[in-house]
Design a protein around this motif. Sequence first.
Motif, PDB file in Angstrom:
ATOM      1  N   GLU A  50       5.495   9.462  -9.546  1.00  0.00           N
ATOM      2  CA  GLU A  50       5.871  10.246  -8.370  1.00  0.00           C
ATOM      3  C   GLU A  50       6.110   9.399  -7.128  1.00  0.00           C
ATOM      4  O   GLU A  50       7.080   9.592  -6.420  1.00  0.00           O
ATOM      5  N   HIS A  51       5.194   8.461  -6.857  1.00  0.00           N
ATOM      6  CA  HIS A  51       5.346   7.635  -5.653  1.00  0.00           C
ATOM      7  C   HIS A  51       6.045   6.337  -6.064  1.00  0.00           C
ATOM      8  O   HIS A  51       5.408   5.342  -6.380  1.00  0.00           O
ATOM      9  N   VAL A  52       7.385   6.406  -6.090  1.00  0.00           N
ATOM     10  CA  VAL A  52       8.190   5.268  -6.567  1.00  0.00           C
ATOM     11  C   VAL A  52       9.094   4.784  -5.439  1.00  0.00           C
ATOM     12  O   VAL A  52       9.719   5.593  -4.748  1.00  0.00           O
ATOM     13  N   THR A 108       0.871  -1.178   0.000  1.00  0.00           N
ATOM     14  CA  THR A 108       0.000   0.000   0.000  1.00  0.00           C
ATOM     15  C   THR A 108       0.899   1.217   0.000  1.00  0.00           C
ATOM     16  O   THR A 108       1.841   1.284   0.785  1.00  0.00           O
ATOM     17  N   CYS A 109       0.634   2.155  -0.891  1.00  0.00           N
ATOM     18  CA  CYS A 109       1.490   3.348  -1.005  1.00  0.00           C
ATOM     19  C   CYS A 109       1.471   4.117   0.318  1.00  0.00           C
ATOM     20  O   CYS A 109       0.407   4.486   0.809  1.00  0.00           O
ATOM     21  N   PRO A 110       2.657   4.353   0.947  1.00  0.00           N
ATOM     22  CA  PRO A 110       2.669   5.072   2.219  1.00  0.00           C
ATOM     23  C   PRO A 110       2.373   6.559   2.056  1.00  0.00           C
ATOM     24  O   PRO A 110       2.220   7.256   3.038  1.00  0.00           O
ATOM     25  N   VAL A 111       2.301   7.042   0.801  1.00  0.00           N
ATOM     26  CA  VAL A 111       2.005   8.465   0.587  1.00  0.00           C
ATOM     27  C   VAL A 111       0.503   8.678   0.426  1.00  0.00           C
ATOM     28  O   VAL A 111      -0.073   9.582   1.027  1.00  0.00           O
ATOM     29  N   CYS A 112      -0.159   7.823  -0.399  1.00  0.00           N
ATOM     30  CA  CYS A 112      -1.574   8.078  -0.688  1.00  0.00           C
ATOM     31  C   CYS A 112      -2.465   6.864  -0.453  1.00  0.00           C
ATOM     32  O   CYS A 112      -3.655   6.927  -0.734  1.00  0.00           O
ATOM     33  N   ALA A 113      -1.914   5.756   0.047  1.00  0.00           N
ATOM     34  CA  ALA A 113      -2.678   4.545   0.406  1.00  0.00           C
ATOM     35  C   ALA A 113      -3.294   3.821  -0.789  1.00  0.00           C
ATOM     36  O   ALA A 113      -4.151   2.975  -0.619  1.00  0.00           O
ATOM     37  N   CYS A 164       5.681   0.866  -7.885  1.00  0.00           N
ATOM     38  CA  CYS A 164       5.069   2.111  -8.358  1.00  0.00           C
ATOM     39  C   CYS A 164       3.616   2.167  -7.889  1.00  0.00           C
ATOM     40  O   CYS A 164       2.868   1.215  -8.059  1.00  0.00           O
ATOM     41  N   CYS A 165       3.228   3.309  -7.354  1.00  0.00           N
ATOM     42  CA  CYS A 165       1.848   3.525  -6.912  1.00  0.00           C
ATOM     43  C   CYS A 165       0.955   3.618  -8.152  1.00  0.00           C
ATOM     44  O   CYS A 165       1.320   4.278  -9.123  1.00  0.00           O
ATOM     45  N   VAL A 166      -0.195   2.930  -8.149  1.00  0.00           N
ATOM     46  CA  VAL A 166      -1.019   2.936  -9.359  1.00  0.00           C
ATOM     47  C   VAL A 166      -1.670   4.295  -9.607  1.00  0.00           C
ATOM     48  O   VAL A 166      -2.029   4.613 -10.734  1.00  0.00           O
TER      49      VAL A 166
HETATM   50 ZN   LIG Z   1       0.697   6.835  -4.013  1.00  0.00          ZN
END
Ligand SMILES: [Zn+2]
Length: 347
Positions: free
Chosen positions: A331-333, A300-305, A324-326
């Motif tokens: 950006e969220h890599v 789970t992306c720790p920036v935007c979940a 990579c965040c979907v």
């Molecule tokens: Zn993200």
Amino acid sequence: MLRSELSPTSHQPVANGLPAVRELLPCFRDWLATQRDEAKALTLLRALTDESLKVAGSTDLQQLEFDALDLAQACQWPECDDFDAASRKIKSANLEKYLSSRAADQEAFFVRHGLQHALRVCKRSPSGRHRAQWSLEPYLLGSPVGIIDAQSDNELVEARLGADGAQIEYDYAVAGTVRPSWLARPLFGSGWFKTRSLRGLLFACTGLAPMVCVAGLVATVWLMLFVRRPVTTADLAFLVFGAGLGWMLWSSIRSLWWLLADRIIPVADVLLGWSEAPAQLESFKDGNARIVGMVRYSATCPVCAAAVELRYGEGNERRRLFGCCVEAPQEHVFTFDRVTRRGRRVR
Ligand SMILES: [Zn+2]
């Protein structure tokens, strides 16, 4: 719905001056309906809202609290009868980050609907054997958002440490839990095979066949060097076809080579079942046998979940896998280490 093992410990009543949760629930549900993410957190919040709406009229505040199993049942997850698995899944969904990263949008939505309060998730962690309880609670717009932990524990400290989203932990779905497509089933069976088996031999053939084709293509081109006649349209068509075929064969040979050398490659969509999320092919040892299986590293992306999936990098890092965040894949890599199952933020 089943109400299981409710804690007898005292529950803090909602502070005076705050509206009842039921007044804010319809607006919260409408706001969730406007979200378009592929996040587990969104599914969970929708389930929590729907379940809360069902008992919104109740004066018993404990009725508005749900444990991990209640939520897994409401989401119709396969973990609905395994408390530990459900708890892990809810923890990894990172509800706090989901809401805090979208707080501005949520608050603006509530303001547009003439409300001065919004909803946030409250997690109550009773001591001892009692299960953590999740609920929604109102807060005055302008105060910080996030999960309110009624009894601060290690998770809260972890949440603070990871607040900048610099670290990521990957979940691992073992071989056998990822379903192959009907096309890949003769080779992968239930999702894995031993290299020293009939299926392993078949798999080796899928690598050998492109090599034979490439050799045939090279031989054809070499023989054409002896043809003494002007170039025709048929020759040009053959050139384009041969170049395309050669490139396709080369990339499939390269994938197999990378699987042997790097131990892991992403699985082509055509080999995966319809409803499966992106997965990987991994080669690993089990005792003396080497096994090739379909596995899944997800996070789970720790920036935007949102969900994080593995993709190849670009330029010099074409062969390196990144998480990579979907929702924000550029950006969220995050880096990816299949051994430690951890990574740090790259950008
Ligand atoms: Zn993200």
